[in-house]
Design a protein around this motif. Structure first.
Motif, PDB file in Angstrom:
ATOM      1  N   MET A 123      40.962   3.473  55.711  1.00 56.37           N
ATOM      2  CA  MET A 123      39.919   2.819  55.777  1.00 56.37           C
ATOM      3  C   MET A 123      39.110   2.999  54.326  1.00 56.37           C
ATOM      4  N   ARG A 124      39.141   4.488  54.052  1.00 60.02           N
ATOM      5  CA  ARG A 124      38.553   4.926  52.738  1.00 60.02           C
ATOM      6  C   ARG A 124      39.582   4.376  51.581  1.00 60.02           C
ATOM      7  N   ARG A 125      40.806   4.504  51.541  1.00 60.47           N
ATOM      8  CA  ARG A 125      41.683   4.010  50.774  1.00 60.47           C
ATOM      9  C   ARG A 125      41.545   2.437  50.542  1.00 60.47           C
ATOM     10  N   SER A 126      41.319   1.804  51.482  1.00 60.32           N
ATOM     11  CA  SER A 126      41.249   0.477  51.261  1.00 60.32           C
ATOM     12  C   SER A 126      40.118  -0.099  50.636  1.00 60.32           C
ATOM     13  N   LEU A 127      38.746   0.630  50.910  1.00 58.27           N
ATOM     14  CA  LEU A 127      37.499   0.343  50.155  1.00 58.27           C
ATOM     15  C   LEU A 127      37.715   0.774  48.711  1.00 58.27           C
ATOM     16  N   ALA A 128      38.391   1.778  48.369  1.00 57.39           N
ATOM     17  CA  ALA A 128      38.773   2.129  46.719  1.00 57.39           C
ATOM     18  C   ALA A 128      39.469   1.347  46.270  1.00 57.39           C
ATOM     19  N   GLU A 129      40.187   0.581  47.062  1.00 57.81           N
ATOM     20  CA  GLU A 129      41.318  -0.501  46.429  1.00 57.81           C
ATOM     21  C   GLU A 129      40.660  -1.889  46.382  1.00 57.81           C
ATOM     22  N   GLY A 130      39.496  -2.055  47.022  1.00 54.03           N
ATOM     23  CA  GLY A 130      38.763  -3.263  47.004  1.00 54.03           C
ATOM     24  C   GLY A 130      39.566  -4.216  48.092  1.00 54.03           C
ATOM     25  N   ASP A 131      39.943  -3.590  49.193  1.00 54.11           N
ATOM     26  CA  ASP A 131      40.442  -4.417  50.236  1.00 54.11           C
ATOM     27  C   ASP A 131      39.619  -4.384  51.459  1.00 54.11           C
ATOM     28  N   GLU A 132      38.498  -5.181  50.978  1.00 51.18           N
ATOM     29  CA  GLU A 132      37.340  -5.278  52.270  1.00 51.18           C
ATOM     30  C   GLU A 132      37.864  -5.684  53.475  1.00 51.18           C
ATOM     31  N   HIS A 133      38.620  -6.620  53.473  1.00 48.65           N
ATOM     32  CA  HIS A 133      39.117  -7.070  54.786  1.00 48.65           C
ATOM     33  C   HIS A 133      39.603  -6.053  55.812  1.00 48.65           C
ATOM     34  N   THR A 134      40.713  -5.433  55.124  1.00 49.67           N
ATOM     35  CA  THR A 134      41.248  -4.330  56.106  1.00 49.67           C
ATOM     36  C   THR A 134      40.514  -3.221  56.261  1.00 49.67           C
ATOM     37  N   ALA A 135      39.508  -2.746  55.208  1.00 48.68           N
ATOM     38  CA  ALA A 135      38.441  -1.889  55.695  1.00 48.68           C
ATOM     39  C   ALA A 135      37.659  -2.113  56.665  1.00 48.68           C
ATOM     40  N   ALA A 136      37.149  -3.496  56.792  1.00 48.87           N
ATOM     41  CA  ALA A 136      36.314  -3.928  57.741  1.00 48.87           C
ATOM     42  C   ALA A 136      37.157  -3.824  59.183  1.00 48.87           C
ATOM     43  N   MET A 137      38.172  -4.377  59.271  1.00 46.35           N
ATOM     44  CA  MET A 137      39.023  -4.145  60.400  1.00 46.35           C
ATOM     45  C   MET A 137      39.096  -2.828  61.082  1.00 46.35           C
ATOM     46  N   LEU A 138      39.324  -1.838  60.063  1.00 43.43           N
ATOM     47  CA  LEU A 138      39.366  -0.647  60.501  1.00 43.43           C
ATOM     48  C   LEU A 138      38.203   0.252  60.880  1.00 43.43           C
ATOM     49  N   SER A 139      37.350  -0.434  59.954  1.00 41.79           N
ATOM     50  CA  SER A 139      35.894   0.051  60.463  1.00 41.79           C
ATOM     51  C   SER A 139      35.449  -0.198  62.049  1.00 41.79           C
ATOM     52  N   ALA A 140      35.680  -1.248  62.254  1.00 43.71           N
ATOM     53  CA  ALA A 140      35.514  -2.019  63.560  1.00 43.71           C
ATOM     54  C   ALA A 140      36.512  -1.150  64.663  1.00 43.71           C
ATOM     55  N   LEU A 141      37.529  -0.691  64.220  1.00 52.55           N
ATOM     56  CA  LEU A 141      38.546   0.083  65.044  1.00 52.55           C
ATOM     57  C   LEU A 141      37.910   1.267  65.306  1.00 52.55           C
ATOM     58  N   LEU A 142      37.573   1.961  64.298  1.00 50.81           N
ATOM     59  CA  LEU A 142      36.921   3.575  64.358  1.00 50.81           C
ATOM     60  C   LEU A 142      35.723   3.454  65.329  1.00 50.81           C
ATOM     61  N   GLY A 143      34.779   2.314  65.330  1.00 50.95           N
ATOM     62  CA  GLY A 143      33.717   2.224  66.158  1.00 50.95           C
ATOM     63  C   GLY A 143      34.117   2.023  67.575  1.00 50.95           C
ATOM     64  N   GLN A 144      35.334   1.588  67.935  1.00 51.75           N
ATOM     65  CA  GLN A 144      35.646   1.355  69.316  1.00 51.75           C
ATOM     66  C   GLN A 144      36.378   2.716  69.784  1.00 51.75           C
ATOM     67  N   VAL A 145      36.905   3.641  68.757  1.00 54.57           N
ATOM     68  CA  VAL A 145      37.381   4.854  69.294  1.00 54.57           C
ATOM     69  C   VAL A 145      36.277   5.828  69.284  1.00 54.57           C
ATOM     70  N   GLY A 146      35.331   5.579  68.503  1.00 58.70           N
ATOM     71  CA  GLY A 146      33.978   6.413  68.530  1.00 58.70           C
ATOM     72  C   GLY A 146      33.468   6.430  69.670  1.00 58.70           C
ATOM     73  N   SER A 147      33.415   5.093  70.424  1.00 52.81           N
ATOM     74  CA  SER A 147      32.594   4.907  71.604  1.00 52.81           C
ATOM     75  C   SER A 147      33.155   5.292  72.877  1.00 52.81           C
ATOM     76  N   GLY A 148      34.643   5.635  72.717  1.00 55.95           N
ATOM     77  CA  GLY A 148      35.435   5.861  73.737  1.00 55.95           C
ATOM     78  C   GLY A 148      36.130   4.768  74.546  1.00 55.95           C
ATOM     79  N   ALA A 149      36.041   3.419  73.930  1.00 56.39           N
ATOM     80  CA  ALA A 149      36.421   2.255  74.580  1.00 56.39           C
ATOM     81  C   ALA A 149      37.961   1.929  74.306  1.00 56.39           C
ATOM     82  N   VAL A 150      38.491   2.626  73.383  1.00 61.47           N
ATOM     83  CA  VAL A 150      39.902   2.479  73.066  1.00 61.47           C
ATOM     84  C   VAL A 150      40.828   3.593  72.798  1.00 61.47           C
ATOM     85  N   VAL A 151      41.969   3.509  73.292  1.00 65.59           N
ATOM     86  CA  VAL A 151      42.871   4.749  73.334  1.00 65.59           C
ATOM     87  C   VAL A 151      44.223   3.992  72.512  1.00 65.59           C
TER      88      VAL A 151
END
Length: 434
Positions: A123-151
């Motif tokens: 995600m951090r690499r995607s942001l550095a490369e300007g790939d905001e779409h991939t960064a947003a997708m991974l950010s949402a994924l990290l939110g799910q993992v952080g909440s314990g909703a996804v394995v």
């Protein structure tokens, strides 16, 4: 030989203390919290490990508890609800502790925990490369993992190839991709809601790109085969996973690289992050076996009621165990520190192949030694404990079967590791001769 005094501390009394004095320790505050959770979980999981081993059943309760404690979100940033462990060294220490209680649970948890770390890095690499779409997708994924909703499950292994050259194909179709293939050793698959298989993508004019697909567990055509029946690590849920005409949108195939069959560069981040803690789990198995041996040595046996610990051959076996543990800890600590420095330097870009290969060489040296020495430690522990340890219900019988899994895990198998290490050391192209 002079007998020990009745009031002298037994070997079993001091075993736990010796482990605590000599064990690897976390270096950051978040890492220490992660390790404390691992130790707490290991104590609980040890009580269930035998049943899951006998049944070959997956420990769903263990993963429920690790999700509730936020252990599974250990490598997710605090802003997403995780513990914020950003040191691979500390992750390595935590997974080694968890393995003392149940190695199957530890290697399965590592797949998810390491995957979350890689997702954050990408995600951090995607942001550095300007790939905001991939960064947003991974950010949402990290939110799910952080909440314990996804394995998450990361199936990358296939028969007849290695991790760098997937044969499972993602064929372009209707603005997305169609996935077809079969993965083996899909560790943690029974508990997963999201799967991230490695794929190859046909190039115009021939050849392939490699990438990773994100696939929901309920996607039509995705089947977890429930066929894991192994000698050891029987509760890891490392089933085959088949993908038959599984459709995914183009945005769910990412990390695409034109580095097919190459070990360096982009592959290094994934391999280091997932592999180093995985190798450390076998240190945890060896440490657990050592505690069993020390406890057995402290008991009085035979007609004279002498302790095993008072016999010179037992002392020699324990000395060899301690030397091997010291070797494993030293190599893990060194590579863990080097990996943290490497990942920090290349947080937003690919390293040079020469540097990736040099660190991978050191990792393979460490893996080769830790895998072999861990097996030898458990073997000596069984000799100390005697014939009872050969019985299937003895904890050391399970530990011996579990520890044998290490050399089979990629990358690399021992004979491949020797080839790779030798080629890098001689300045040759380290592509393996397959």
């Amino acid at each position: 030989m002079v007998e020990s005094r009745p009031d002298s501390p037994s070997t079993s009394d001091t075993a736990a203390g010796r482990l605590a004095d000599l064990q690897l320790t976390a270096r950051t505050a978040a890492g220490r919290q992660f390790v404390e959770l691992a130790e707490r979980h290991a104590e609980d999981f040890a009580a269930r490990a035998e049943q899951h081993d006998v049944e070959g059943s997956f420990p769903f309760q263990n993963f429920k508890e690790m999700a509730q404690s936020s252990f599974l979100a250990g490598t997710v940033g605090a802003e997403y609800g995780g513990l914020g462990v950003d040191s691979l060294y500390d992750v390595m220490v935590g997974l080694s502790r968890l393995a003392r209680g149940d190695a199957s649970t530890a290697i399965a948890a590592n797949m998810h925990v390491a995957g979350a770390s890689v997702a954050g890095q990408f995600m951090r690499r995607s942001l550095a490369e300007g790939d905001e779409h991939t960064a947003a997708m991974l950010s949402a994924l990290l939110g799910q993992v952080g909440s314990g909703a996804v394995v998450m499950c990361f199936p990358t292994t296939e028969r007849g190839t290695d991790l760098t050259a997937p044969q499972m194909e993602a064929t372009p179709a209707d603005g997305g991709y169609v996935l077809n293939g079969r993965k083996i050793f899909g560790t943690i698959s029974p508990a997963a809601q999201l799967f991230f298989p490695s794929v190859r993508i046909p190039k115009d004019g021939g050849g392939y790109l490699t990438g990773t697909a994100m696939v929901p567990g309920d996607a039509p055509g995705l089947v977890v085969e429930d066929n894991w029946d192994s000698l050891g690590m029987r509760a890891s849920g490392s089933n085959d996973i088949t993908f038959t005409d599984v459709r995914v949108p183009a945005s769910h195939v990412f990390a695409v690289k034109d580095n097919y069959a190459k070990v360096g560069q982009g592959f290094a981040t994934f391999a280091l992050t997932a592999n180093i803690p995985l190798i450390a789990t076998f240190l945890g198995v060896a440490e657990c076996a050592t505690a069993h041996a020390a406890e057995a040595a402290g008991k009085r046996k035979g007609p004279r009621k002498r302790r095993l610990a008072d016999r010179i051959p037992i002392q020699q076996l324990m000395a060899e165990i301690e030397i091997d543990l010291a070797t494993c800890r030293a190599m893990l600590a060194r590579v863990g520190q080097l990996a943290d420095e490497f990942l920090a330097r290349y947080e937003t870009g690919d390293p040079l192949s020469a540097e990736s290969n040099a660190l991978m060489k050191e990792t393979q040296c460490m893996k080769y030694v830790v895998n072999r020495k861990s097996i030898e430690v458990v073997d000596r522990a069984m000799i100390i404990c005697g014939g009872g340890s050969y019985m299937s219900r003895h904890p050391l019988a399970r530990l011996y079967r579990d520890v044998r899994a290490g050399p089979f895990m990629q990358p690399f198998a021992p004979y491949e590791a020797l080839e790779y290490i030798g080629k890098v050391s001689l300045g040759l192209d380290p592509a393996l001769d397959r």
